[in-house]
Structures are given as structure tokens and as C-alpha cells.
Design a protein around this motif. Structure first.
Motif, PDB file in Angstrom:
ATOM      1  N   GLY A   1      -9.366  -6.698 -12.407  1.00 17.05           N
ATOM      2  CA  GLY A   1     -10.429  -6.843 -11.411  1.00 17.05           C
ATOM      3  C   GLY A   1      -9.985  -7.633 -10.191  1.00 17.05           C
ATOM      4  N   LEU A   2      -8.728  -8.053 -10.173  1.00 20.13           N
ATOM      5  CA  LEU A   2      -8.234  -8.798  -9.017  1.00 20.13           C
ATOM      6  C   LEU A   2      -7.921  -7.837  -7.869  1.00 20.13           C
ATOM      7  CD1 LEU A   2      -5.896 -11.364 -10.839  1.00 20.13           C
ATOM      8  CD2 LEU A   2      -8.166 -11.787  -9.877  1.00 20.13           C
ATOM      9  N   LYS A   3      -7.747  -8.430  -6.682  1.00 14.24           N
ATOM     10  CA  LYS A   3      -7.580  -7.602  -5.486  1.00 14.24           C
ATOM     11  C   LYS A   3      -6.193  -7.805  -4.877  1.00 14.24           C
ATOM     12  CE  LYS A   3      -9.591  -7.175  -0.858  1.00 14.24           C
ATOM     13  NZ  LYS A   3     -10.531  -7.780   0.086  1.00 14.24           N
ATOM     14  N   ALA A   4      -5.526  -6.679  -4.544  1.00 18.39           N
ATOM     15  CA  ALA A   4      -4.226  -6.753  -3.859  1.00 18.39           C
ATOM     16  C   ALA A   4      -4.323  -6.041  -2.523  1.00 18.39           C
ATOM     17  CB  ALA A   4      -3.142  -6.086  -4.714  1.00 18.39           C
ATOM     18  N   ILE A   5      -3.701  -6.611  -1.513  1.00 17.05           N
ATOM     19  CA  ILE A   5      -3.617  -5.931  -0.218  1.00 17.05           C
ATOM     20  C   ILE A   5      -2.134  -5.781   0.136  1.00 17.05           C
ATOM     21  CG2 ILE A   5      -5.898  -6.440   0.711  1.00 17.05           C
ATOM     22  CD1 ILE A   5      -4.794  -8.900   2.098  1.00 17.05           C
ATOM     23  N   ILE A   6      -1.787  -4.583   0.583  1.00 18.18           N
ATOM     24  CA  ILE A   6      -0.376  -4.234   0.759  1.00 18.18           C
ATOM     25  C   ILE A   6      -0.133  -3.795   2.199  1.00 18.18           C
ATOM     26  CG2 ILE A   6       1.471  -2.672   0.000  1.00 18.18           C
ATOM     27  CD1 ILE A   6       0.072  -2.450  -2.709  1.00 18.18           C
ATOM     28  N   ALA A   7       0.838  -4.420   2.848  1.00 22.07           N
ATOM     29  CA  ALA A   7       1.244  -3.999   4.188  1.00 22.07           C
ATOM     30  C   ALA A   7       2.335  -2.958   4.035  1.00 22.07           C
ATOM     31  CB  ALA A   7       1.771  -5.194   4.977  1.00 22.07           C
ATOM     32  N   GLY A   8       2.084  -1.718   4.489  1.00 16.46           N
ATOM     33  CA  GLY A   8       3.112  -0.681   4.458  1.00 16.46           C
ATOM     34  C   GLY A   8       2.866   0.383   3.410  1.00 16.46           C
ATOM     35  N   GLY A   9       2.681   1.614   3.891  1.00 14.00           N
ATOM     36  CA  GLY A   9       2.471   2.758   2.994  1.00 14.00           C
ATOM     37  C   GLY A   9       3.724   3.599   2.906  1.00 14.00           C
ATOM     38  N   GLY A  10       4.857   2.963   2.557  1.00 16.61           N
ATOM     39  CA  GLY A  10       6.110   3.683   2.314  1.00 16.61           C
ATOM     40  C   GLY A  10       6.321   3.828   0.814  1.00 16.61           C
ATOM     41  N   PHE A  11       7.568   4.104   0.408  1.00 19.03           N
ATOM     42  CA  PHE A  11       7.861   4.347  -1.009  1.00 19.03           C
ATOM     43  C   PHE A  11       7.518   3.120  -1.874  1.00 19.03           C
ATOM     44  CE2 PHE A  11      11.403   6.803   1.215  1.00 19.03           C
ATOM     45  CZ  PHE A  11      10.668   7.976   1.249  1.00 19.03           C
ATOM     46  N   GLY A  12       7.892   1.936  -1.395  1.00 18.31           N
ATOM     47  CA  GLY A  12       7.659   0.724  -2.174  1.00 18.31           C
ATOM     48  C   GLY A  12       6.181   0.373  -2.248  1.00 18.31           C
ATOM     49  N   GLY A  13       5.512   0.392  -1.107  1.00 15.75           N
ATOM     50  CA  GLY A  13       4.103  -0.002  -1.049  1.00 15.75           C
ATOM     51  C   GLY A  13       3.223   0.922  -1.879  1.00 15.75           C
ATOM     52  N   LEU A  14       3.472   2.223  -1.789  1.00  9.06           N
ATOM     53  CA  LEU A  14       2.627   3.180  -2.514  1.00  9.06           C
ATOM     54  C   LEU A  14       2.884   3.107  -4.020  1.00  9.06           C
ATOM     55  CD1 LEU A  14       2.810   6.196  -0.042  1.00  9.06           C
ATOM     56  CD2 LEU A  14       0.827   4.739  -0.489  1.00  9.06           C
ATOM     57  N   THR A  15       4.143   2.859  -4.414  1.00 12.30           N
ATOM     58  CA  THR A  15       4.435   2.727  -5.848  1.00 12.30           C
ATOM     59  C   THR A  15       3.732   1.495  -6.412  1.00 12.30           C
ATOM     60  OG1 THR A  15       6.593   3.730  -5.502  1.00 12.30           O
ATOM     61  CG2 THR A  15       6.287   2.560  -7.574  1.00 12.30           C
ATOM     62  N   ALA A  16       3.855   0.375  -5.700  1.00 15.61           N
ATOM     63  CA  ALA A  16       3.188  -0.854  -6.164  1.00 15.61           C
ATOM     64  C   ALA A  16       1.682  -0.627  -6.228  1.00 15.61           C
ATOM     65  CB  ALA A  16       3.528  -2.013  -5.226  1.00 15.61           C
ATOM     66  N   ALA A  17       1.152   0.055  -5.220  1.00 15.39           N
ATOM     67  CA  ALA A  17      -0.302   0.290  -5.161  1.00 15.39           C
ATOM     68  C   ALA A  17      -0.771   1.099  -6.365  1.00 15.39           C
ATOM     69  CB  ALA A  17      -0.648   1.023  -3.864  1.00 15.39           C
ATOM     70  N   ALA A  18      -0.079   2.223  -6.620  1.00 16.46           N
ATOM     71  CA  ALA A  18      -0.486   3.081  -7.740  1.00 16.46           C
ATOM     72  C   ALA A  18      -0.368   2.319  -9.059  1.00 16.46           C
ATOM     73  CB  ALA A  18       0.385   4.340  -7.769  1.00 16.46           C
ATOM     74  N   ALA A  19       0.737   1.590  -9.228  1.00 19.57           N
ATOM     75  CA  ALA A  19       0.979   0.904 -10.506  1.00 19.57           C
ATOM     76  C   ALA A  19      -0.009  -0.243 -10.720  1.00 19.57           C
ATOM     77  CB  ALA A  19       2.420   0.395 -10.547  1.00 19.57           C
ATOM     78  N   LEU A  20      -0.369  -0.956  -9.663  1.00 19.15           N
ATOM     79  CA  LEU A  20      -1.372  -2.029  -9.803  1.00 19.15           C
ATOM     80  C   LEU A  20      -2.745  -1.440 -10.112  1.00 19.15           C
ATOM     81  CD1 LEU A  20      -0.313  -4.419  -6.887  1.00 19.15           C
ATOM     82  CD2 LEU A  20      -0.507  -5.093  -9.303  1.00 19.15           C
ATOM     83  N   ALA A  21      -3.109  -0.378  -9.391  1.00 11.87           N
ATOM     84  CA  ALA A  21      -4.428   0.243  -9.613  1.00 11.87           C
ATOM     85  C   ALA A  21      -4.527   0.759 -11.051  1.00 11.87           C
ATOM     86  CB  ALA A  21      -4.658   1.360  -8.606  1.00 11.87           C
TER      87      ALA A  21
END
Ligand code: FAD
Length: 376
Positions: free
Chosen positions: A3-23
Motif C-alpha cells: 500500500g506504499l507509494k512510489a514515484i519514478i522519474a523516467g519511463g525507460g527500461f529501468g523505470g518501467l521495470t521497477a514500476a511493474a515489479a513494485l506494482a
């Protein structure tokens, strides 16, 4: 679920992978991308075994029956003579795809898990306390901030993490052309072909049954070599056996050098950096994107079970301790490989032959590709 919140600067390979894996681990995630859309430059990308495992782990659909899988990396000289032909063992996959295909696969995996992607959002500042500041003046707060904003990372700068940023003397032009493997000549099928002549390098990478990615590498001092539009006569004279492919180049990415980024640490407080922002490397091992994805997934794994934001700084330190040796190793060997560009042809030939025949060196070069990424 955190339920915690992450904000990511950059929608490249690294940012999108981290985003999907955290979600996927229950985080509420927003990615802020500076460009008007999630978009990759028009060239190809190598994805090794480690990257393929990560795509599977986050459910990104990138590889299909159409995807090119090479069975060897061949080195050739300016007369099209084979210097070395390194076959890949069956358990070491390497595929090549247009960057667009990889990025869209990651974007779709992130969207499917509920990630919010905001485009046209340029980050200009960040803090260890968990904020991102935007060019619009807006400020966002979160439990975790990630800077996946590439080589010129504003997040890295804001956190004061940089030790050095070094740029190579050589750089590359890149293009995707229509073409088939039959056009690569006898013995050219199912291979990636790296051609060397003087200080110029020409890399031929099939992407599918009908597309080939070409990379033209030369030093900064080579005025004709780095010209855009491509100086076809000049490059065709250097690599005459492939002049028919060179003649077909139209859209070309401008000549650019490669960066090496070294940082004190991958995090400060509740803010982390990953991918090129933290550890950009020359592309010689085809692992910069692989390492960005690897660390994006590993970061999400490091956050598993966290329910109190006060635990995040320690988790980030543990993440770096676990992952950094491999990344530093890969960066070092990628830089070393780049040194052969500047050797005279006959010395380079001997260096390539000696290197490829040495099992210890091969192990070092393939260490990242053979690694089992955390979370896979
Ligand atoms: C010639 C060349 C060939 C390469 N070949 C390969 C290869 O075959 N295989 C491989 O694995 N790697 C390869 N690489 C390396 C690979 O491209 C990078 O390592 C990879 O793109 C890093 O991913 P990233 O997500 O960290 O950064 P990027 O891909 O740079 O993504 C960063 C994103 O952040 C956005 N952004 C930047 N600043 C801001 C801001 N202030 N606010 C908001 N958004 C921002 C950008 O628009 C971009 O979308 C190659 C590199 C080069 C130069």
C-alpha cells in the motif's frame, strides 16, 4: 500488500521495470516521463539471457516467434575475413528487437499492473525525504522516490551522488533498414556480424525476417564517419562487402558518444537511482539496458514486506550491497572491451583471438548474461 507509494522519474527500461515489479508487489506507482509519450529511439537492442528472465518475471511480452535469435557473434576484418566466430551455448539465449518493441512491452506490463504513467512531466529536482519537483513547479511526495532518468539524471544530481561521468572518444550512428539474412552473404545466417577496419566498426544485427539494425562506430576525430545523413560512400569504402546494406540507410540517429557513470551510492534516504542514472556503461557487452531492468526488478524485491516507510533506507542499502558487484563488473568489462577499437588492425585481431580463446575472459564477459537476476 504494502500500500506504499512510489514515484519514478523516467519511463525507460529501468523505470518501467521497477514500476511493474513494485506494482506487482502491491505498491501504488506513478511514472513521470519527460517526453510527450513513452518512446524509444529508432534502433535495435540486444537482450541477453538475464534480460529475458526479467521479462518473464514481470510478464512483459517482448519476444515472439518473429524475434531474431542469433546463434553466434562473428568478428570480421575489413576484407570480410572471419577473425572469430563465437557460438552461443544453447542455454545462453540472446535476442535482438527494435527498442520500441522492448519499451512497449515493458510499458504494457506496467499498465496491466495498474501503474499510472504521466507523460510530458519533466523532473528538475528530488530529495532524500521522498519528493520530486517538476518543471511545472508541482511537487509530489511519496514513500519511495526512484530516479530512472538516464545518463543526465536530475535525480542523481539533486541527491549529490555522482563521483564521475566520463564520455568515450568513440561514438555511434544507428539505423534500422529493411533487409533479410540472405543479404548477409555466405556464412552470414543466424549471426550478429561485427566488422572492424581501422578505427571504424560496423555492427550488423538482424531484428526479424525483414529488418536489420546497423551501428556505425568511429572516433570523434572521424569527421566523415560521424556525419549525418550517413556518408554512404565513405562507409561503403570501409566495408565494401556490405555497401548494399549501407546504401539503404535513410533515417539515422545522430552520432553520440557513450557514458560511464560512477556514483558514491545508489540511494540517499528514501530516494534511489537505477539504470543509466546510476551505472551507465558503454554498450560493448549489450548489457546497459539489461542491468537497468535487473536493478529495477531487484529493487522491487528488496521492498517486499515493507510496511513502514522508515525501513526503506536500510532496504535500499541492502539492495545495493546485493547487486552492485555484478553491475560494477559488467561496467568494467564493457569499458575494457571498448579499448580494442583503438588498436591497430593486426594487434586487434590477435587480441580478439586471444581473448575469445581464453575461458576465464569469456566467463568475465558473459558473467552478467549468465547471472540469475534477483526475482527471477
Ligand atoms: C549505441 C548504444 C547501444 C546500446 N545497445 C544496448 C544493447 O544492445 N543492450 C542493452 O542492454 N543496452 C544497450 N545500450 C544501453 C541502454 O540503451 C541503456 O543502458 C538503457 O537505455 C538504460 O535504461 P534507463 O531506463 O536507465 O535509461 P533511458 O533508457 O535513458 O531512459 C530514461 C528515461 O527517462 C526520461 N527522462 C530523462 N530525464 C528526465 C527528466 N528530467 N524527467 C522525466 N523523465 C526524464 C527519458 O526521456 C527516458 O525515457 C546501448 C546504448 C547505446 C548508447
Amino acid at each position: 500488500m504494502s500500500g506504499l507509494k512510489a514515484i519514478i522519474a523516467g519511463g525507460g527500461f529501468g523505470g518501467l521495470t521497477a514500476a511493474a515489479a513494485l506494482a506487482q508487489r502491491g505498491w501504488r506507482v506513478t511514472v513521470y516521463e519527460r517526453q510527450a509519450e513513452v518512446r524509444a529511439a529508432g534502433s535495435g537492442i540486444y537482450i541477453w539471457e538475464n534480460g529475458l528472465r526479467i521479462l518473464d518475471a514481470i510478464g512483459a511480452k517482448v519476444v515472439s516467434n518473429e524475434t531474431f535469435r542469433g546463434r553466434a557473434m562473428e568478428q570480421r576484418d575489413g576484407q570480410n575475413g572471419v577473425i572469430d566466430s563465437g557460438e552461443f551455448p544453447p542455454d545462453l539465449r540472446l535476442v535482438t528487437v527494435p527498442r520500441k518493441t522492448l519499451l512497449e512491452g515493458l510499458r504494457d506490463a506496467a499498465l496491466r499492473t495498474g501503474v499510472d504513467i504521466r507523460t510530458g512531466a519533466e523532473v528538475i529536482d528530488a530529495s532524500a525525504g521522498g519528493t520530486l519537483t517538476f518543471a511545472s513547479g508541482a511537487v509530489e511526495n511519496a514513500d519511495l522516490v526512484i530516479g530512472a532518468d538516464g545518463v543526465w539524471s536530475k535525480v542523481r544530481e539533486a541527491l549529490g551522488l555522482e563521483v564521475f561521468h566520463e564520455q568515450t572518444l568513440e561514438g555511434a550512428l544507428r539505423a534500422i533498414i529493411p533487409g533479410t539474412q540472405a543479404e548477409l552473404g555466405p556464412g552470414g545466417q543466424d549471426k550478429y556480424i561485427e566488422n572492424w577496419n581501422g578505427e571504424r566498426r560496423f555492427l550488423i544485427t538482424p531484428l526479424s525476417a525483414s529488418e536489420i539494425y546497423l551501428a556505425f562506430t568511429c572516433p570523434k576525430s572521424d569527421e566523415a564517419g560521424k556525419q549525418s545523413p550517413l556518408d554512404k560512400a565513405s562507409w561503403g569504402a570501409t566495408f565494401p562487402h556490405f555497401a548494399h546494406l549501407i546504401d539503404r540507410v535513410e533515417a539515422l540517429l545522430p552520432w553520440g558518444t557513450y557514458s560511464t557513470i560512477s556514483v558514491k551510492s545508489w540511494s540517499a534516504g528514501r530516494a534511489a537511482i537505477l539504470g543509466d542514472a546510476a551505472h551507465a556503461q558503454p554498450p560493448n557487452l549489450g548489457q546497459g539496458g539489461g542491468m537497468a531492468m535487473q536493478n529495477g526488478l531487484a529493487l522491487a524485491v528488496a521492498m517486499e514486506g515493507v510496511s513502514d516507510r522508515r525501513d526503506i533506507p536500510d532496504r535500499l542499502v541492502a539492495w545495493e550491497q546485493r547487486e552492485r558487484d555484478l553491475v560494477d563488473h559488467c561496467q568494467k568489462w564493457s569499458r575494457l572491451y571498448g579499448e580494442v577499437s583503438f588498436l591497430p588492425d593486426d594487434v586487434r585481431k590477435r587480441a580478439i583471438l586471444g581473448t575469445m580463446a581464453d575461458p576465464w575472459i569469456r566467463t568475465q564477459i558473459l558473467k552478467a548474461a549468465r547471472s540469475h537476476p534477483t526475482g527471477t
